[in-house]
Write a protein that holds these residues in place. Structure first.
Motif, PDB file in Angstrom:
ATOM      1  N   THR A 168       0.827  -1.199   0.000  1.00  0.00           N
ATOM      2  CA  THR A 168       0.000   0.000   0.000  1.00  0.00           C
ATOM      3  C   THR A 168       0.865   1.253   0.000  1.00  0.00           C
ATOM      4  OG1 THR A 168      -1.760  -1.153   1.207  1.00  0.00           O
ATOM      5  CG2 THR A 168      -1.797   1.250   1.231  1.00  0.00           C
ATOM      6  N   SER A 201      -6.860   2.346  -6.226  1.00  0.00           N
ATOM      7  CA  SER A 201      -7.797   1.221  -6.106  1.00  0.00           C
ATOM      8  C   SER A 201      -7.053  -0.101  -6.032  1.00  0.00           C
ATOM      9  CB  SER A 201      -8.768   1.223  -7.291  1.00  0.00           C
ATOM     10  OG  SER A 201      -9.511   2.422  -7.338  1.00  0.00           O
ATOM     11  N   ILE A 202      -5.991  -0.216  -6.827  1.00  0.00           N
ATOM     12  CA  ILE A 202      -5.170  -1.433  -6.773  1.00  0.00           C
ATOM     13  C   ILE A 202      -4.538  -1.582  -5.394  1.00  0.00           C
ATOM     14  CG2 ILE A 202      -3.074  -2.518  -7.678  1.00  0.00           C
ATOM     15  CD1 ILE A 202      -3.766  -1.325 -10.403  1.00  0.00           C
ATOM     16  N   VAL A 211      -5.708  -0.516  -2.528  1.00  0.00           N
ATOM     17  CA  VAL A 211      -6.742  -0.951  -1.588  1.00  0.00           C
ATOM     18  C   VAL A 211      -7.080  -2.425  -1.789  1.00  0.00           C
ATOM     19  CG1 VAL A 211      -9.147  -0.628  -0.905  1.00  0.00           C
ATOM     20  CG2 VAL A 211      -7.706   1.361  -1.372  1.00  0.00           C
ATOM     21  N   ALA A 212      -7.188  -2.855  -3.056  1.00  0.00           N
ATOM     22  CA  ALA A 212      -7.512  -4.255  -3.352  1.00  0.00           C
ATOM     23  C   ALA A 212      -6.410  -5.196  -2.856  1.00  0.00           C
ATOM     24  CB  ALA A 212      -7.730  -4.433  -4.853  1.00  0.00           C
ATOM     25  N   ILE A 213      -5.153  -4.816  -3.087  1.00  0.00           N
ATOM     26  CA  ILE A 213      -4.038  -5.651  -2.629  1.00  0.00           C
ATOM     27  C   ILE A 213      -4.025  -5.740  -1.108  1.00  0.00           C
ATOM     28  CG2 ILE A 213      -1.517  -5.748  -2.467  1.00  0.00           C
ATOM     29  CD1 ILE A 213      -1.386  -4.640  -5.287  1.00  0.00           C
ATOM     30  N   ARG A 214      -4.239  -4.619  -0.450  1.00  0.00           N
ATOM     31  CA  ARG A 214      -4.242  -4.620   1.014  1.00  0.00           C
ATOM     32  C   ARG A 214      -5.345  -5.527   1.558  1.00  0.00           C
ATOM     33  NH1 ARG A 214      -5.708   0.939   3.387  1.00  0.00           N
ATOM     34  NH2 ARG A 214      -7.738   0.236   2.611  1.00  0.00           N
ATOM     35  N   ASN A 215      -6.548  -5.413   1.001  1.00  0.00           N
ATOM     36  CA  ASN A 215      -7.657  -6.246   1.479  1.00  0.00           C
ATOM     37  C   ASN A 215      -7.411  -7.730   1.212  1.00  0.00           C
ATOM     38  OD1 ASN A 215      -8.975  -3.925   2.286  1.00  0.00           O
ATOM     39  ND2 ASN A 215     -10.180  -3.748   0.421  1.00  0.00           N
ATOM     40  N   LYS A 216      -6.836  -8.041   0.051  1.00  0.00           N
ATOM     41  CA  LYS A 216      -6.580  -9.439  -0.290  1.00  0.00           C
ATOM     42  C   LYS A 216      -5.584 -10.079   0.652  1.00  0.00           C
ATOM     43  CE  LYS A 216      -4.802 -12.380  -4.010  1.00  0.00           C
ATOM     44  NZ  LYS A 216      -4.272 -12.409  -5.414  1.00  0.00           N
TER      45      LYS A 216
END
Length: 294
Positions: free
Chosen positions: A205, A281-282, A284-289
Motif C-alpha cells: 500500500t 484502487s489497486i 486498496v484491493a491488494i491490502r484487502n486481499k
C-alpha cells in the motif's frame, strides 16, 4: 457549599460541551470547504477536458496544432519513469525498513537515521529536483533523461516507502518471530518467510501510494529541465522524455495564448486522475486481499 460546588461543576460541563460543539462545527466547515473546492475543481476540469478525450488524443504525439495534439509521448514517458522509480524505491525503501526494524541496534545511529528519514518526508519536492540536477544531471552527466528523472523521483518518494514499510513490519506480532526462532529458523529466514508476508499489505500500500505521488509530481522534473517539445517516443532509460504532469504544466503556460491549450491541459488532468484512481484502487484491493490471507 455543596450547592455552589454543583453549580461550578455544571458551568464547567457546559463550557466543555460548548467548546466541543464549536470544535465539531469548525472541523465540519473545514471539511465542507475542502470538498466544495474539490467538487468545483473536478467540475471545471470535466467541463473543459471531457470533450477532448478520444482515441486520437490518447494515441497522437505532441503537436503545435492543438487539434492534432496527443499525449502518447507523455504516457510512454510516464511508464518508462515508473520502470526506474518502482524497483529502485522498492529495494531501497523496503531494505532500509528491514535494517532499521530488524537489524539496527537501538542507539544514536539508529535514531539519527530515523530522524533524517522523517525530516526528508517533509522536504519540498523542488529541493529534490535541485539535488537531482546537481548529482545526476551535472555530476554524473546523465542529462535530462529517464534515468536521471527516475532516480530523482525515487529519492523524493523513498521516505514514504521507508516509513510505511517500518510501520507494517512493526505491526507484525512478536510471537510470530519467536515461534519461527523456536523452530530453528535463522533471522533472515524469519524475516523472509514470516515477517515480510505478514507485513506485505502495508508495504505494498505504501509503495503504490508513493508511486502515485511520483506520477503526479512536476516541480523536480521542471528543475531537471524535462522538455515538453516534439520529441521521439523514448525507447530506453537513457532517452529524453516527458510525462503527463509536465505536459499539463506547459499546456497551462500556453493557455493564455490559445484557449484550446487549456482544454488540452484539462483533458490530460482527467487522464492523470484516472491513472491515480486506478493505482489507489489497486493498493486498496491488494491490502484487502493480503489482510484476509495473513
Amino acid at each position: 457549599m455543596k450547592y455552589v460546588d454543583q453549580e461550578l461543576v455544571e458551568k464547567k460541563m457546559n463550557s466543555r460541551l460548548f467548546t466541543n460543539q464549536l470544535a465539531k462545527i469548525l472541523f465540519l466547515l473545514a471539511t465542507l470547504f475542502g470538498i466544495v473546492v474539490l467538487v468545483i475543481l473536478f467540475y471545471r476540469v470535466i467541463i473543459q477536458g471531457a470533450g477532448w478525450i478520444d482515441f486520437q488524443f490518447l494515441t497522437n504525439k505532441l503537436s503545435t496544432n492543438p487539434e492534432r495534439a496527443g499525449i502518447l509521448g507523455a504516457i510512454f514517458g510516464t511508464l518508462w519513469l515508473m520502470v526506474v522509480v518502482a524497483p529502485v524505491t522498492m529495494f531501497l525503501g523496503i531494505g532500509t525498513a528491514i535494517y532499521l526494524e530488524e537489524y539496527a541496534k537501538k542507539g544514536r545511529l539508529q535514531s539519527f537515521i530515523q530522524t533524517n528519514i522523517s525530516n526528508l518526508a517533509g522536504v519540498p519536492s523542488i529541493v529534490f529536483g535541485i539535488l537531482g540536477l546537481t548529482v545526476f544531471v551535472r555530476t554524473l552527466d546523465l542529462d535530462a533523461v529517464i534515468l536521471a528523472g527516475g532516480l530523482t523521483m525515487s529519492l523524493l518518494v523513498l521516505p514514504v516507502v521507508v516509513v510505511a514499510s517500518q510501520e507494517a513490519i512493526r505491526a507484525v506480532p512478536q510471537f510470530l518471530r519467536e515461534a519461527s526462532y523456536g523452530m530453528g529458523a535463522t533471522k533472515w529466514q524469519t524475516i523472509k518467510n514470516v515477517v515480510l508476508p505478514a507485513a506485505l499489505p502495508g508495504i505494498l500500500t505504501g509503495l503504490i501510494l508513493a508511486l502515485s505521488r511520483a506520477i503526479g509530481e512536476t516541480a523536480p522534473l521542471v528543475v531537471l529541465g524535462i522538455p515538453a517539445l516534439l520529441i521521439p517516443l523514448p525507447d530506453g532509460i537513457l532517452d529524453k522524455f516527458t510525462v503527463l504532469p509536465m505536459q499539463i504544466y506547459y499546456w497551462t503556460l500556453d493557455s493564455p495564448l490559445n484557449e484550446e491549450y487549456a482544454n488540452l491541459a484539462a483533458a490530460t488532468i482527467l487522464v492523470l486522475l484516472v491513472v491515480l484512481f486506478v493505482m489507489n484502487s489497486i493498493a486498496v484491493a491488494i491490502r484487502n486481499k493480503f489482510q484476509k490471507r495473513y
